[in-house]
Write a protein that holds these residues in place. Sequence first.
Motif, PDB file in Angstrom:
ATOM      1  N   TYR A  33     -56.282 -27.845 -71.593  1.00 28.55           N
ATOM      2  CA  TYR A  33     -55.861 -28.880 -70.650  1.00 28.55           C
ATOM      3  C   TYR A  33     -57.066 -29.520 -69.991  1.00 28.55           C
ATOM      4  CZ  TYR A  33     -56.825 -25.905 -66.531  1.00 28.55           C
ATOM      5  OH  TYR A  33     -57.442 -25.151 -65.569  1.00 28.55           O
ATOM      6  N   GLU A 180     -67.341 -17.611 -60.867  1.00 25.50           N
ATOM      7  CA  GLU A 180     -66.828 -18.877 -60.326  1.00 25.50           C
ATOM      8  C   GLU A 180     -65.532 -18.587 -59.585  1.00 25.50           C
ATOM      9  OE1 GLU A 180     -65.500 -21.588 -63.456  1.00 25.50           O
ATOM     10  OE2 GLU A 180     -64.875 -19.890 -64.691  1.00 25.50           O
ATOM     11  N   THR A 209     -67.225 -31.813 -62.228  1.00 25.15           N
ATOM     12  CA  THR A 209     -67.754 -32.067 -60.887  1.00 25.15           C
ATOM     13  C   THR A 209     -69.110 -31.374 -60.750  1.00 25.15           C
ATOM     14  OG1 THR A 209     -65.454 -31.783 -60.247  1.00 25.15           O
ATOM     15  CG2 THR A 209     -67.030 -32.171 -58.467  1.00 25.15           C
ATOM     16  N   THR A 245     -62.501 -30.929 -59.589  1.00 25.93           N
ATOM     17  CA  THR A 245     -61.897 -32.257 -59.581  1.00 25.93           C
ATOM     18  C   THR A 245     -61.004 -32.443 -58.362  1.00 25.93           C
ATOM     19  OG1 THR A 245     -61.950 -32.327 -61.986  1.00 25.93           O
ATOM     20  CG2 THR A 245     -60.315 -33.720 -60.905  1.00 25.93           C
TER      21      THR A 245
HETATM   22  N1  PDD Z   1     -59.743 -26.521 -62.436  1.00 27.33           N
HETATM   23  N2  PDD Z   1     -63.677 -23.413 -62.940  1.00 27.33           N
HETATM   24  C1  PDD Z   1     -62.386 -23.237 -63.282  1.00 27.33           C
HETATM   25  C2  PDD Z   1     -61.939 -21.886 -63.709  1.00 27.33           C
HETATM   26  C3  PDD Z   1     -61.491 -24.323 -63.233  1.00 27.33           C
HETATM   27  O1  PDD Z   1     -60.212 -24.156 -63.576  1.00 27.33           O
HETATM   28  C4  PDD Z   1     -61.967 -25.589 -62.799  1.00 27.33           C
HETATM   29  C5  PDD Z   1     -61.073 -26.794 -62.731  1.00 27.33           C
HETATM   30  C6  PDD Z   1     -63.321 -25.719 -62.442  1.00 27.33           C
HETATM   31  C7  PDD Z   1     -63.912 -27.034 -62.007  1.00 27.33           C
HETATM   32  O2  PDD Z   1     -63.946 -27.942 -63.075  1.00 27.33           O
HETATM   33  P1  PDD Z   1     -63.884 -29.513 -62.843  1.00 27.33           P
HETATM   34  O3  PDD Z   1     -64.992 -29.858 -61.914  1.00 27.33           O
HETATM   35  O4  PDD Z   1     -64.058 -30.081 -64.200  1.00 27.33           O
HETATM   36  O5  PDD Z   1     -62.537 -29.838 -62.230  1.00 27.33           O
HETATM   37  C8  PDD Z   1     -64.146 -24.607 -62.547  1.00 27.33           C
HETATM   38  C9  PDD Z   1     -58.756 -27.596 -62.471  1.00 27.33           C
HETATM   39  C10 PDD Z   1     -58.997 -28.640 -61.425  1.00 27.33           C
HETATM   40  C11 PDD Z   1     -57.376 -26.972 -62.408  1.00 27.33           C
HETATM   41  O6  PDD Z   1     -57.190 -25.968 -63.097  1.00 27.33           O
HETATM   42  O7  PDD Z   1     -56.501 -27.508 -61.727  1.00 27.33           O
END
Ligand code: PDD
Length: 286
Positions: A33, A180, A209, A245
């Motif tokens: 996703y 994380e 991000t 995000t």
């Molecule tokens: N989550 N680490 C994990 C485990 C994540 O699921 C996400 C994003 C991030 C940050 O990634 P990005 O900057 O690309 O959003 C880091 C999304 C927002 C979610 O599962 O809703």
Amino acid sequence: MSRVAYVNGRYLPHGDAAVHIEDRGYQFADGVYEVIAVRGGRLVDEAPHLDRLDRSLAELRIAPPMSRRALGLVLREVVRRNRVADGIVYLQATRGVARRDHPFPPASRTALVVTARRARPPNRKAIEEGIKVITIPDIRWARCDIKSVSLLPNVLGKQRARESGAYEAWQVDRDGMVTEGTSTNAWIVTPAGELVTRQTDHAILNGITRRALVAIARQEGLAFVERPFSVGEAKEAREAFLTSTTAPVLSVVRIDDAVIGDGRPGPLGRRLFALYAAHAEGRDPA
Ligand code: PDD
């Protein structure tokens, strides 16, 4: 206004949108996703999100659901039909529908679902006052770099955070190092003023991000390093924050029972918040 979802080639009322009971995403979490922010009607960092989608699909040997150009059109159409100016668009691609059996089905068509919604009003209090995180063992699999829909450890971790009155849970590997958050990347600023986030390997998702912020840190000439940091080091940090995000540059003012800095969002976090907002809105930083 009624919401609309895209499901395998059709735009359907959200309430009627459904996939087959033998979709492999439903039975095996056999899918990936993306969540992309929409700001002023624009998709923020669309290309890197779609690059990461391609990578996740390739790692799992799932065929792309359609060309990148067509996918871009579908994303925009879902945003348009839902009249989202500021919010998110969610897309999920799975290995499709097949009789339940673990190996890849001999013939399957990648299934694609896209939804969009307006953002909830920004949580001013969280931005202005900072948020709390707890630390939990990282019990996930060894390929967290793939943005798989298999999110059970993340769901359990986030729920633990909520039940502890925290916004997020920082996951900790066997060496005591923070990997994380359950849906966010983790950052600290050391007492010496160095900005630190874990390097991208199989233990974390390479957040879009995060990548944008790495570029901003380099542009700004900040002292910045990608390396693991321990829970102990995080608790002694001058500042801490998380990025995703849906929560770009949110200051962390408490980790478990340790107060970070003076217990309020720090200057570097606030500055990066403003710089990232300019990036997301496609304007020059003020
Ligand atoms: N989550 N680490 C994990 C485990 C994540 O699921 C996400 C994003 C991030 C940050 O990634 P990005 O900057 O690309 O959003 C880091 C999304 C927002 C979610 O599962 O809703």
